[in-house]
Design a protein around this motif. Sequence first.
Motif, PDB file in Angstrom:
ATOM      1  N   GLN A 113       0.840  -1.191   0.000  1.00  0.00           N
ATOM      2  CA  GLN A 113       0.000   0.000   0.000  1.00  0.00           C
ATOM      3  C   GLN A 113       0.877   1.243   0.000  1.00  0.00           C
ATOM      4  N   GLY A 114       0.586   2.207  -0.836  1.00  0.00           N
ATOM      5  CA  GLY A 114       1.383   3.417  -0.927  1.00  0.00           C
ATOM      6  C   GLY A 114       1.039   4.403   0.170  1.00  0.00           C
ATOM      7  N   ALA A 115       2.038   4.848   0.904  1.00  0.00           N
ATOM      8  CA  ALA A 115       1.806   5.856   1.937  1.00  0.00           C
ATOM      9  C   ALA A 115       1.913   7.238   1.321  1.00  0.00           C
ATOM     10  N   SER A 116       1.093   8.138   1.788  1.00  0.00           N
ATOM     11  CA  SER A 116       1.125   9.507   1.273  1.00  0.00           C
ATOM     12  C   SER A 116       2.298  10.250   1.860  1.00  0.00           C
ATOM     13  N   ILE A 117       2.986  11.007   1.012  1.00  0.00           N
ATOM     14  CA  ILE A 117       4.134  11.770   1.504  1.00  0.00           C
ATOM     15  C   ILE A 117       3.701  12.867   2.461  1.00  0.00           C
ATOM     16  N   ASP A 118       2.434  13.293   2.355  1.00  0.00           N
ATOM     17  CA  ASP A 118       1.924  14.325   3.252  1.00  0.00           C
ATOM     18  C   ASP A 118       1.724  13.795   4.668  1.00  0.00           C
ATOM     19  N   ASP A 119       1.695  12.459   4.820  1.00  0.00           N
ATOM     20  CA  ASP A 119       1.466  11.871   6.131  1.00  0.00           C
ATOM     21  C   ASP A 119       2.752  11.759   6.950  1.00  0.00           C
ATOM     22  N   ASP A 133       8.242  15.949   9.431  1.00  0.00           N
ATOM     23  CA  ASP A 133       9.609  16.324   9.094  1.00  0.00           C
ATOM     24  C   ASP A 133      10.649  15.505   9.863  1.00  0.00           C
ATOM     25  N   ARG A 134      10.390  15.241  11.105  1.00  0.00           N
ATOM     26  CA  ARG A 134      11.406  14.575  11.938  1.00  0.00           C
ATOM     27  C   ARG A 134      11.644  13.118  11.563  1.00  0.00           C
ATOM     28  N   GLU A 135      10.764  12.551  10.723  1.00  0.00           N
ATOM     29  CA  GLU A 135      10.896  11.147  10.361  1.00  0.00           C
ATOM     30  C   GLU A 135      11.790  10.920   9.137  1.00  0.00           C
ATOM     31  N   TRP A 136      12.207  11.965   8.472  1.00  0.00           N
ATOM     32  CA  TRP A 136      13.044  11.817   7.280  1.00  0.00           C
ATOM     33  C   TRP A 136      14.482  11.472   7.651  1.00  0.00           C
ATOM     34  N   LYS A 174      14.739   9.551   2.869  1.00  0.00           N
ATOM     35  CA  LYS A 174      13.828   8.415   2.957  1.00  0.00           C
ATOM     36  C   LYS A 174      13.136   8.389   4.311  1.00  0.00           C
ATOM     37  N   HIS A 175      12.010   7.722   4.325  1.00  0.00           N
ATOM     38  CA  HIS A 175      11.283   7.470   5.559  1.00  0.00           C
ATOM     39  C   HIS A 175      11.015   5.966   5.608  1.00  0.00           C
ATOM     40  N   ILE A 176      11.458   5.301   6.650  1.00  0.00           N
ATOM     41  CA  ILE A 176      11.305   3.853   6.753  1.00  0.00           C
ATOM     42  C   ILE A 176       9.873   3.498   7.133  1.00  0.00           C
ATOM     43  N   LEU A 177       9.257   2.666   6.308  1.00  0.00           N
ATOM     44  CA  LEU A 177       7.892   2.202   6.552  1.00  0.00           C
ATOM     45  C   LEU A 177       7.893   0.833   7.227  1.00  0.00           C
ATOM     46  N   GLU A 178       8.863  -0.015   6.849  1.00  0.00           N
ATOM     47  CA  GLU A 178       9.014  -1.337   7.460  1.00  0.00           C
ATOM     48  C   GLU A 178      10.505  -1.625   7.620  1.00  0.00           C
ATOM     49  N   GLU A 179      10.898  -2.076   8.777  1.00  0.00           N
ATOM     50  CA  GLU A 179      12.310  -2.355   9.045  1.00  0.00           C
ATOM     51  C   GLU A 179      12.758  -3.631   8.329  1.00  0.00           C
TER      52      GLU A 179
END
Length: 291
Positions: free
Chosen positions: A75-81, A84-87, A104-109
């Motif tokens: 499932q594609g996560a929205s970049i708006d979600d 800033d601190r997660e990048w 990048k933002h890690i969605l799954e380790e």
Amino acid sequence: MKMKYNASMNSTLSSLRFPSAALIALLVWGEHAHAFAPVKISRAIKSTTNLNFKPSRNGAATQLSSHLRRNTSMQGASIDDISDREWIPLVDSAGNDKLAAVRKHILEEGEGDLPPKGSTIEIEYTGTLLGEKDWFVNDVVECWLSQLQGLDHLSPTFIENEIDGTKLMDGSFFTEEYCMDQLGISNKIQAKKLIMASRRLIKQQEEYAPGSEFDSSITRGKNYSFVSGQGRVIKAMELAVSSMKVGERAMLACRADYAYGSEGLRTSKGDVMVPPFATLCFDLKLVSATS
């Protein structure tokens, strides 16, 4: 990345109204182009897909992509979600992660070690257009003004006047008069060229809307493999996979100077897949990495 397309169909997607199974069968029929072309754009243009629709000009194409993604495990996560601190910056961010040209933002380790250079990489991905209105001042200066327009000497005045993506693409604000009076550009021809480049960017945003999908291994039903460190993929992708562990899934955002630059990416028939100066977003998973 080499792009190959063995087309057996050439349908006009805007008129399709098929059930779910038929949509998926149609989209995965044949091998479509790979998004991550070589840095040498000329090679990409010669070998890329014959798919004949542009991401945002054809509403049905975007709808089909969204339909398919809703029915896949990725499932594609929205970049708006993403806050800033997660990048995680993959290039110098000057102390601000959200300003990094590649991040990048890690969605799954994932698990294991990072893949060494020269590894055979297998990835699953979906690429979308991110848009340039959200450019920060440094994006405008480093990417659009310096690298793509060749006007690095104007950087100080752009920084001083805080010309970001919103200002750059506001036709009523960024005018020839503004460039000459406020930015101090005395050369009228140079001011005109800047305005023309800005107008092209504005038109591009209208024709290729942010969020439009331009390529997906999921749509093709086949992961993409390449050997890292050989210039077979865009620079942002090399940076991303070298920072990922097997099984990791991440959202990758990258500026045009780490993707397809001022040329963009076209099919073998000349149709635009990725427009010039495009900032991209990838939903990316590192499936495997072998030495």
